[in-house]
Design a protein around this motif. Structure first.
Motif, mmCIF file in Angstrom:
data_model
loop_
_atom_site.group_PDB
_atom_site.id
_atom_site.type_symbol
_atom_site.label_atom_id
_atom_site.label_comp_id
_atom_site.label_asym_id
_atom_site.label_seq_id
_atom_site.Cartn_x
_atom_site.Cartn_y
_atom_site.Cartn_z
ATOM 1 N N PRO A 24 0.769 -7.544 1.563
ATOM 2 C CA PRO A 24 -0.351 -6.786 1.001
ATOM 3 C C PRO A 24 -0.131 -6.453 -0.457
ATOM 4 C CG PRO A 24 1.051 -5.373 2.330
ATOM 5 C CD PRO A 24 1.631 -6.754 2.430
ATOM 6 N N LEU A 25 -1.175 -6.646 -1.250
ATOM 7 C CA LEU A 25 -1.120 -6.202 -2.635
ATOM 8 C C LEU A 25 -1.576 -4.756 -2.748
ATOM 9 C CD1 LEU A 25 -2.567 -9.262 -4.584
ATOM 10 C CD2 LEU A 25 -0.220 -8.457 -4.578
ATOM 11 N N GLY A 26 -2.428 -4.351 -1.838
ATOM 12 C CA GLY A 26 -2.951 -2.989 -1.897
ATOM 13 C C GLY A 26 -2.992 -2.359 -0.521
ATOM 14 N N ALA A 27 -3.086 -1.047 -0.516
ATOM 15 C CA ALA A 27 -3.021 -0.327 0.755
ATOM 16 C C ALA A 27 -4.207 -0.632 1.664
ATOM 17 C CB ALA A 27 -2.943 1.167 0.497
ATOM 18 N N THR A 28 -5.325 -1.063 1.101
ATOM 19 C CA THR A 28 -6.475 -1.396 1.941
ATOM 20 C C THR A 28 -6.192 -2.625 2.795
ATOM 21 O OG1 THR A 28 -7.335 -2.557 0.026
ATOM 22 C CG2 THR A 28 -8.309 -0.416 0.512
ATOM 23 N N MET A 29 -5.156 -3.391 2.445
ATOM 24 C CA MET A 29 -4.748 -4.532 3.257
ATOM 25 C C MET A 29 -3.581 -4.165 4.170
ATOM 26 S SD MET A 29 -5.492 -7.651 4.043
ATOM 27 C CE MET A 29 -6.213 -8.785 2.847
ATOM 28 N N VAL A 30 -2.966 -3.020 3.913
ATOM 29 C CA VAL A 30 -1.806 -2.611 4.702
ATOM 30 C C VAL A 30 -2.239 -1.898 5.963
ATOM 31 C CG1 VAL A 30 0.227 -1.133 4.748
ATOM 32 C CG2 VAL A 30 -0.312 -2.402 2.694
ATOM 33 N N SER A 31 -3.057 -0.891 5.790
ATOM 34 C CA SER A 31 -3.436 -0.047 6.918
ATOM 35 C C SER A 31 -4.387 -0.801 7.831
ATOM 36 C CB SER A 31 -4.127 1.211 6.402
ATOM 37 O OG SER A 31 -4.785 1.858 7.468
ATOM 38 N N SER A 32 -4.214 -0.602 9.149
ATOM 39 C CA SER A 32 -5.136 -1.248 10.087
ATOM 40 C C SER A 32 -6.541 -0.686 9.923
ATOM 41 C CB SER A 32 -4.651 -1.055 11.520
ATOM 42 O OG SER A 32 -4.555 0.322 11.811
ATOM 43 N N GLU A 33 -6.665 0.482 9.276
ATOM 44 C CA GLU A 33 -7.986 1.047 9.025
ATOM 45 C C GLU A 33 -8.540 0.607 7.675
ATOM 46 O OE1 GLU A 33 -8.367 5.238 9.615
ATOM 47 O OE2 GLU A 33 -7.097 5.215 11.374
ATOM 48 N N GLY A 34 -7.726 -0.049 6.894
ATOM 49 C CA GLY A 34 -8.173 -0.454 5.574
ATOM 50 C C GLY A 34 -9.262 -1.509 5.641
ATOM 51 N N ALA A 35 -10.204 -1.433 4.728
ATOM 52 C CA ALA A 35 -11.336 -2.365 4.754
ATOM 53 C C ALA A 35 -10.868 -3.807 4.615
ATOM 54 C CB ALA A 35 -12.310 -2.009 3.644
ATOM 55 N N CYS A 36 -9.892 -4.062 3.746
ATOM 56 C CA CYS A 36 -9.440 -5.441 3.530
ATOM 57 C C CYS A 36 -8.756 -5.984 4.777
ATOM 58 C CB CYS A 36 -8.492 -5.506 2.340
ATOM 59 S SG CYS A 36 -9.298 -5.126 0.769
ATOM 60 N N ALA A 37 -7.911 -5.171 5.401
ATOM 61 C CA ALA A 37 -7.235 -5.616 6.620
ATOM 62 C C ALA A 37 -8.245 -5.873 7.724
ATOM 63 C CB ALA A 37 -6.210 -4.576 7.063
ATOM 64 N N ALA A 38 -9.219 -4.995 7.822
ATOM 65 C CA ALA A 38 -10.246 -5.167 8.856
ATOM 66 C C ALA A 38 -11.005 -6.469 8.638
ATOM 67 C CB ALA A 38 -11.203 -3.983 8.846
ATOM 68 N N TYR A 39 -11.350 -6.753 7.379
ATOM 69 C CA TYR A 39 -12.048 -8.009 7.076
ATOM 70 C C TYR A 39 -11.150 -9.204 7.368
ATOM 71 C CZ TYR A 39 -16.603 -6.969 5.137
ATOM 72 O OH TYR A 39 -17.918 -6.637 4.997
ATOM 73 N N TYR A 40 -9.905 -9.086 6.986
ATOM 74 C CA TYR A 40 -8.990 -10.223 7.187
ATOM 75 C C TYR A 40 -8.814 -10.510 8.667
ATOM 76 C CZ TYR A 40 -4.964 -13.264 6.843
ATOM 77 O OH TYR A 40 -4.135 -14.327 6.946
#
Lengths: 381, 363
Positions: free
Chosen positions: A340-356
């Motif tokens: 992850p470059l940013g926390a939105t990809m780290v957290s399972s609640e993050g928008a980026c992680a959710a999209y990924y």
């Protein structure tokens, strides 16, 4: 747990979706504030069911995502000290600070433990009088009362080897910051139901009036979300902007007075930096003067924190709804949950992680992510 | 009329700015082993593929299946090993002794083998009560008897206090594979049907409820069980089973991702068909976990040609360990290597391999 199946009923969901379709006549953009709501929307594909033009903008309501890097680095510093038992909720262990995370500290000999309640950490302090036990107290108004209660108990019971590393944030100032942003596209908010179950709704009418936006207090199950969206689009279509409570089974107008009293006693307002948004005045809590001795930042005197940051991550714009996760150039290629470059990809609640995780079939940039990931430099290769 | 003067509002803060805001560097390097390397997800796979496989380099390892099938003296043997480091040592529905037998028995059974002999290595920590070791050994013996396998050889080591977690066990096993049986993840083909033998997520939640002292209303009992009897019945009906897999660490999602990648097919699940007990659903909702990623110890995934699915399902449901068997999805030509699920509301989402361990969410 009651109502889990009832509030996921596909037939009722279809009726709500039909009502939303029947109501909407033009495009609208609304923001669900809470990361838990984002998770529900993407996990169940709720956004795929909405009329074209009704856009869900994923808000900054993931406590993991908005915790400043500086605080995470302080956590890593404290957790790596000898004689410390560092306690945290599970998903904070994976959030990278400047090049390390709590898992790494644990692997290097740090005593890092996942707990399910701050009171578990207090019990650890009681059982380990020769150790310093620190709890990582992050989150919104939802997680703040139990953290306040734990510090209150520590003081009352005279447990001096317990402290709290605090990074609490509040929703209403964030809504205000988003509405003041020059590029703001948000026309309505689904407010975070669990936050309101603590704080009540009294802070919101002022915001609906000041910014002319509907705010609908919304729960977290699929039907809760759909009901919140329906009430929101009805207001938008009618040109209204009032506060509505669509989560009455959990939220009273006055909130939880006992919890609020505990918060008022233990915490005081402070300016707080939000990852992706920056400093928002009076948007957070810190321990009040009477409980200052339980503040881990003071106790451990963590200084000289130098954060190392990425320059390509655009999660700040994601957090404010300016872009969708897959519109970031790094999404699914340079930036994945694995790296992850940013926390939105780290957290399972993050928008980026959710999209990924859930939406790669619909996002061109990420559809090749699997093969891209296979080409990544492995940590063990 | 005097012009109205607009005074600045000192209470109004400046709009927030992104200037100077950045976020963390990626974690590309782990110079030490972290817990995620043992979680059964992407990090485990990387450790095995990039570190162990090159060191051992041989074609038998290439399949990266839970057991190897070798030919020795004309016999087709399945050979497997597994280590057990569970805490607590005793849990509702079993103990580390039960797991040590059933884990290896099931790994052998997933190759279509009838397990026959096990080895058993105990690593004991100084200070553990002998009565505890005795209980575990008794459980292990009873489980072996139930599974119809013989513990033919063993080993014991003791480590200093603080250098172990009470009791670790390693078991290895061998079994005979029937003639004509060819069960491998690579055999999954578009059009095949995906079947689960029963309720998912039970073992992981049972362990968590004891380990963390969390009650979920009713006690959740582990599904720990030997599956070789069920597999034998399935092979009697359907010798041409394509794939079998017991979805332990990482759960159903991880196993299906491994199969999809190995076979180069897509897998599409139907969420409404997943058999999830209410207690598991509630616990997962409470903790922010997904039942698809929670460990099982007495369940198997079967992938079979569509025209044989009904007969196989009937056979499974006639067996005590397959009473709740259900068709949960199919293999498709689209999105090869990827698992997706149709949600209860008719939308679609990707079911990915977890990175490390699944972690409880904060709220």
């Amino acid at each position: 747990m009651k109502y889990l199946a009832e509030f996921s009923d596909p037939e009722l969901a279809k009726r709500l979706v039909d009502q939303i379709h029947a109501t909407v006549t033009r495009p609208w953009a609304m923001m669900e504030v809470c990361g838990g709501q984002t998770h529900t929307i993407v996990r169940h594909g709720i956004d795929q069911l909405l009329p074209d033009g009704v856009e869900m903008i994923h808000g900054p309501g993931c406590p993991v995502c908005v915790t400043p890097l500086e605080i995470i680095d302080k956590a890593l510093e404290i957790a790596s000290q000898p004689g410390v038992i560092f306690c945290s909720f599970g998903d904070m262990l994976r959030v990278p600070g400047s090049g390390r995370d709590l898992f790494r500290i644990k692997s290097e000999g740090g005593d890092v433990r996942v707990v399910y309640s701050p009171l578990d950490a207090l019990n650890l302090a009681r059982e380990n009088p020769d150790k310093q036990v620190v709890f990582f107290g992050i989150g919104f108004e939802t997680t703040a009362p139990p953290n306040a209660m734990t510090v209150y108990q520590a003081k009352k019971l005279g447990i001096e080897n317990f402290s709290l590393l605090v990074s609490h944030v509040r929703v209403p100032p964030a809504i205000e910051a988003i509405m003041q942003s020059p590029n703001c596209r948000v026309q309505a908010f689904l407010a975070a139901g669990h936050v309101c179950s603590v704080m009540g709704v009294e802070e919101y009418p002022e915001l609906t009036e000041k910014y002319k936006v509907p705010i609908v207090v919304t729960g977290f199950e699929p039907l809760d979300i759909l009901a919140g969206i329906l009430r929101t689009v009805i207001q938008l279509e009618n040109g209204e902007h009032t506060l509505e409570n669509a989560y009455r089974r959990a939220v009273r107008d006055e909130g939880n007075p006992a919890a609020k009293a505990m918060l008022a006693d233990v915490f005081e307002s402070t300016d707080r930096a939000w990852r992706g948004i920056g400093m928002i005045p009076q948007s957070g809590w810190r321990l009040s003067e009477r409980y200052r001795e339980y503040d881990a930042e003071y106790r451990f005197q963590v200084r000289d924190i130098k954060t190392l940051e990425s320059t390509v991550c655009r999660s700040g714009e994601v957090l404010q709804g300016h872009i969708k996760p897959h519109e970031c150039e790094a999404f699914g290629t340079l930036c994945t949950p694995r790296n992850p470059l940013g926390a939105t990809m780290v957290s399972s609640e993050g928008a980026c992680a959710a999209y990924y995780l859930y939406r790669r079939l619909q996002t061109p940039a990420a559809s090749s992510a699997t093969s891209a990931e296979n080409k990544e430099v492995s940590s063990v290769g | 009329m005097a012009e109205q003067v607009m005074l600045p509002d000192p209470a109004m803060p400046d709009p927030p700015s992104f200037d100077g805001w950045t976020c963390p560097l990626p974690l590309r390097d782990h110079p030490t082993v972290v817990m995620g390397h043992g979680g059964g997800g992407q990090m485990s796979a990387e450790l095995i593929e990039h570190l162990f496989v090159p060191a051992f380099s041989n074609p038998l390892l290439a399949g990266l299946t839970d057991s190897a099938v070798v030919t020795l003296g004309g016999a087709h043997l399945a050979f497997s090993t597994d280590s057990f480091v569970v805490q607590p040592l005793f849990f509702p529905g079993g103990s580390i002794g039960d797991l040590a037998v059933n884990g290896t028995v099931n790994d052998l059974a997933m190759s279509g083998a009838q397990p026959a002999y096990l080895s058993c290595g105990f690593i004991l920590e100084e200070g553990v009560e002998l009565s505890v070791v005795g209980r575990i050994a008794k459980d292990l013996g009873t489980a072996a008897e139930l599974a119809g396998v013989i513990v033919a050889t063993g080993d014991t080591k003791v480590v200093d206090t603080g250098h172990g977690d009470g009791v670790y066990i390693n078991t290895a096993g061998i079994g005979l594979v029937r003639d004509g049986v060819d069960i491998r993840p690579q055999r999954a083909a578009a059009g095949d049907v995906v079947i689960i033998s029963g309720m998912i997520g039970v073992h992981g939640i049972a362990i968590m409820s004891v380990r963390e002292g969390i009650s979920f209303g009713t006690e959740v009992v582990s599904d720990c069980a030997p599956l070789n009897g069920l597999v034998a019945a399935m092979l009697d009906t359907t010798p041409d089973l394509h794939v079998l897999r017991d979805p332990t660490r990482g759960g159903v999602a991880t196993s299906l991702n491994e199969i999809a990648k190995a076979a180069g097919v897509g897998i599409e699940l139907t969420e409404r068909n997943l058999p999830i007990p209410e207690t598991v659903a509630n616990a997962c909702s409470f903790l922010g976990l997904d039942p698809l990623y929670v460990a099982n110890e007495g369940k198997l995934l079967a992938i079979v040609a569509r025209d044989q699915a009904d007969e196989l399902l009937a056979t499974m449901r006639a067996h005590p360990l397959g009473a709740d068997a259900a068709v949960i999805g199919e293999c498709v030509p689209d999105h090869p290597g990827m698992v997706v699920t149709k949600t209860a509301f008719g939308a679609t989402r990707v079911v990915d391999t977890p990175i490390g361990e699944q972690l409880p969410r904060i709220c």
